[in-house]
Scaffold this active site. Structure first.
Site, PDB file in Angstrom:
ATOM      1  N   LYS A  85       2.576   9.487   8.528  1.00  0.00           N
ATOM      2  CA  LYS A  85       1.791   9.110   9.707  1.00  0.00           C
ATOM      3  C   LYS A  85       2.318   9.584  11.074  1.00  0.00           C
ATOM      4  O   LYS A  85       1.878  10.601  11.579  1.00  0.00           O
ATOM      5  CB  LYS A  85       1.590   7.589   9.706  1.00  0.00           C
ATOM      6  CG  LYS A  85       0.642   7.139   8.584  1.00  0.00           C
ATOM      7  CD  LYS A  85       0.071   5.771   8.830  1.00  0.00           C
ATOM      8  CE  LYS A  85      -1.075   5.435   7.909  1.00  0.00           C
ATOM      9  NZ  LYS A  85      -0.715   4.991   6.565  1.00  0.00           N
TER      10      LYS A  85
ATOM     11  N   PHE B  29       0.855  -1.194   0.000  1.00  0.00           N
ATOM     12  CA  PHE B  29       0.000   0.000   0.000  1.00  0.00           C
ATOM     13  C   PHE B  29       0.884   1.235   0.000  1.00  0.00           C
ATOM     14  O   PHE B  29       1.746   1.389   0.870  1.00  0.00           O
ATOM     15  CB  PHE B  29      -0.926   0.022   1.220  1.00  0.00           C
ATOM     16  CG  PHE B  29      -1.865   1.201   1.193  1.00  0.00           C
ATOM     17  CD1 PHE B  29      -3.014   1.176   0.416  1.00  0.00           C
ATOM     18  CD2 PHE B  29      -1.590   2.351   1.918  1.00  0.00           C
ATOM     19  CE1 PHE B  29      -3.866   2.271   0.356  1.00  0.00           C
ATOM     20  CE2 PHE B  29      -2.433   3.455   1.870  1.00  0.00           C
ATOM     21  CZ  PHE B  29      -3.581   3.412   1.087  1.00  0.00           C
TER      22      PHE B  29
ATOM     23  N   ASP C 101       9.155   2.787   1.658  1.00  0.00           N
ATOM     24  CA  ASP C 101       7.969   3.493   2.135  1.00  0.00           C
ATOM     25  C   ASP C 101       7.824   3.189   3.623  1.00  0.00           C
ATOM     26  O   ASP C 101       7.351   2.136   4.018  1.00  0.00           O
ATOM     27  CB  ASP C 101       6.743   3.035   1.347  1.00  0.00           C
ATOM     28  CG  ASP C 101       5.457   3.707   1.839  1.00  0.00           C
ATOM     29  OD1 ASP C 101       5.460   4.282   2.943  1.00  0.00           O
ATOM     30  OD2 ASP C 101       4.445   3.630   1.118  1.00  0.00           O
TER      31      ASP C 101
HETATM   32  C1  LIG Z   1      -0.928   5.245   5.186  1.00  0.00           C
HETATM   33  C2  LIG Z   1       0.101   4.869   4.201  1.00  0.00           C
HETATM   34  C3  LIG Z   1       0.258   5.596   3.013  1.00  0.00           C
HETATM   35  C4  LIG Z   1      -0.654   6.735   2.632  1.00  0.00           C
HETATM   36  O1  LIG Z   1      -0.642   7.775   3.537  1.00  0.00           O
HETATM   37  P1  LIG Z   1      -1.798   8.888   3.512  1.00  0.00           P
HETATM   38  O2  LIG Z   1      -1.342   9.908   4.514  1.00  0.00           O
HETATM   39  O3  LIG Z   1      -3.079   8.200   3.910  1.00  0.00           O
HETATM   40  O4  LIG Z   1      -1.869   9.424   2.146  1.00  0.00           O
HETATM   41  C5  LIG Z   1       1.276   5.217   2.159  1.00  0.00           C
HETATM   42  N1  LIG Z   1       2.096   4.192   2.461  1.00  0.00           N
HETATM   43  C6  LIG Z   1       1.977   3.488   3.598  1.00  0.00           C
HETATM   44  C7  LIG Z   1       2.938   2.384   3.883  1.00  0.00           C
HETATM   45  C8  LIG Z   1       0.960   3.787   4.496  1.00  0.00           C
HETATM   46  O5  LIG Z   1       0.819   3.063   5.611  1.00  0.00           O
END
Ligand SMILES: *Cc1c(COP(=O)(O)O)cnc(C)c1O
Length: 392
Positions: free
Chosen positions: A251, A137, A222
């Site tokens: 986050k 994701f 990421d």
């Molecule tokens: C939450 C998340 C995203 C997206 O972040 P948003 O602030 O919701 O756009 C991207 N990559 C990872 C691994 C995430 O957990």
């Protein structure tokens, strides 16, 4: 809930249906505790999806944000300000590798920056495709979505402008086969969050680093969910023994204030030329002040200690619905023997705990990093009865 049916009804009427109607309307919080609009208290083991690093209403966060909003709330990127410089320097110091920072407002925007950096590299080198992991994701905007390995949320919005090839997460041989000298970049989470808090097998990330070094593809980590102490380390990759070319954060960094970061190491830090990218709100003074307070107050030793306690407590639970526990640090999934995570989430809320039905068979726990022994013990001792209620 019953005293305020109208708030849920009003939400349903006023909002697009993309979220459904959330089950609990929260009114306020303090530390790991939150209260709903009817005054019911819960221990928060979701932490706003691994965001509320310092818990709710932490005095240092309140002070930093209040002081900053009363001093200078916004400059745009036409003017610089001290909090953004302090924060960039601070992150680079914690990383210990020379690099350059770009601030955005969210995770998906941090990944858009990484994607555009990689595209610049790809165009320059005549490379043509990306590699990412199945079930990974990376966000909901079109660039990040194109790298997201979940068909149900990706495919209906395609086709995408760039070729992205997906490989099974954790399979180093599949990665080696997919990454050639034509590959621009490999996007990976050091542990897959939304897929169910799934850590890779030992050696996978080091293998990914080797494969990228051998082919010249950029390695993008990421760490939007995994960084800022969540795993007991500032950055998960530090424990995995590799350095990515590009790192994305969001986050937990702002402790609840919106901020994302894209950090390029070495040559990847200077791929953008003046005018190539930007954000009006990205790295605004308030979010930077919040992030500095977070970095001042996250205590990695505390995280490691309470994380061990949470994991050991859950692993000692003997229940037919509980298959096991996986994850790292204060970032765990309890894995169920049946796909009833929604019922576990509901039973937990009735017992006074917020948990997250992440996958049909996985319940995510990502409490504030300030969670106490007593709060962990409360969840662990309530957990068997929650599972029993969910099995009925
Ligand atoms: C939450 C998340 C995203 C997206 O972040 P948003 O602030 O919701 O756009 C991207 N990559 C990872 C691994 C995430 O957990």
């Amino acid at each position: 809930m019953s005293d305020h049916p109208s708030l849920y009804d009003r939400f349903e009427r006023a909002f697009m249906p993309n979220y459904g109607v959330p089950p609990v309307a929260l009114a306020r919080g303090e530390g790991t505790r939150v209260w709903d609009v009817d005054g019911n208290a819960y221990l928060d083991f979701v932490g706003g999806i691994a965001v509320s690093s310092l818990g709710h209403a932490h005095p240092a966060l309140v002070e930093a944000v209040s002081r900053q909003v009363a001093t200078l709330a916004h400059t745009s990127n036409l003017f610089l300000h001290e909090p953004e410089v302090l924060l960039a320097e601070r992150l680079l110091g914690l990383l210990g590798t020379p690099g350059r920072v770009f601030f955005a407002n969210s995770g998906t925007e941090a990944n858009e920056a990484a994607y555009k950096l990689a595209l610049k590299y790809g165009r320059r080198e005549g490379r043509s495709y990306f590699v990412a992991a199945e079930n990974g994701f990376h966000g909901r905007t079109i660039g990040a979505l194109s790298l997201t390995g979940k068909q149900s949320i990706r495919d209906q919005f395609g086709p995408f402008p760039v070729d992205v090839r997906f490989v099974p997460y954790g399979d180093a041989d599949a990665l080696k086969e997919a990454v050639t000298g034509d590959c621009i970049a490999v996007f990976l989470e050091p542990t897959q969050g939304e897929a169910g808090v799934v850590p890779p097998p030992d050696g996978y990330l080091a293998a990914a680093r080797e494969i990228c070094d051998a082919t010249g593809a950029l390695l993008v980590a990421d760490e939007i969910q995994s960084a800022i102490g969540r795993t007991g380390h500032w950055f998960a990759h530090q424990a995995d023994g590799f350095v990515p070319d590009i790192l994305t954060l969001a986050k937990g960094l702002g402790g609840g204030l919106p901020i994302g970061a894209c950090i390029g190491f070495g040559a990847a830090g200077t791929l953008f030329a003046k005018g190539d990218h930007g954000s009006t709100f990205g790295g605004n003074p308030i979010s930077c002040a919040a992030a500095l307070a977070v970095l001042d107050h996250v205590d990695l030793d505390h995280v490691k200690r309470v994380a061990r306690r949470l994991r050991a407590g859950l692993e000692a639970v003997d229940h037919p619905l509980l298959k096991g526990v996986r994850g790292r640090g204060l970032w765990l999934a309890t894995v169920l023997t049946e796909p009833v995570s929604g019922r576990v989430q509901e039973a937990a809320a009735r017992a006074g705990f917020l948990v997250n039905a992440l996958q049909p068979d996985a319940v995510r726990l990502a409490p504030p990093l300030v969670v106490t022994d007593e709060e962990i013990d409360a969840l662990v001792s309530a957990f068997p009865a929650i599972l029993t209620e969910a099995s009925r």
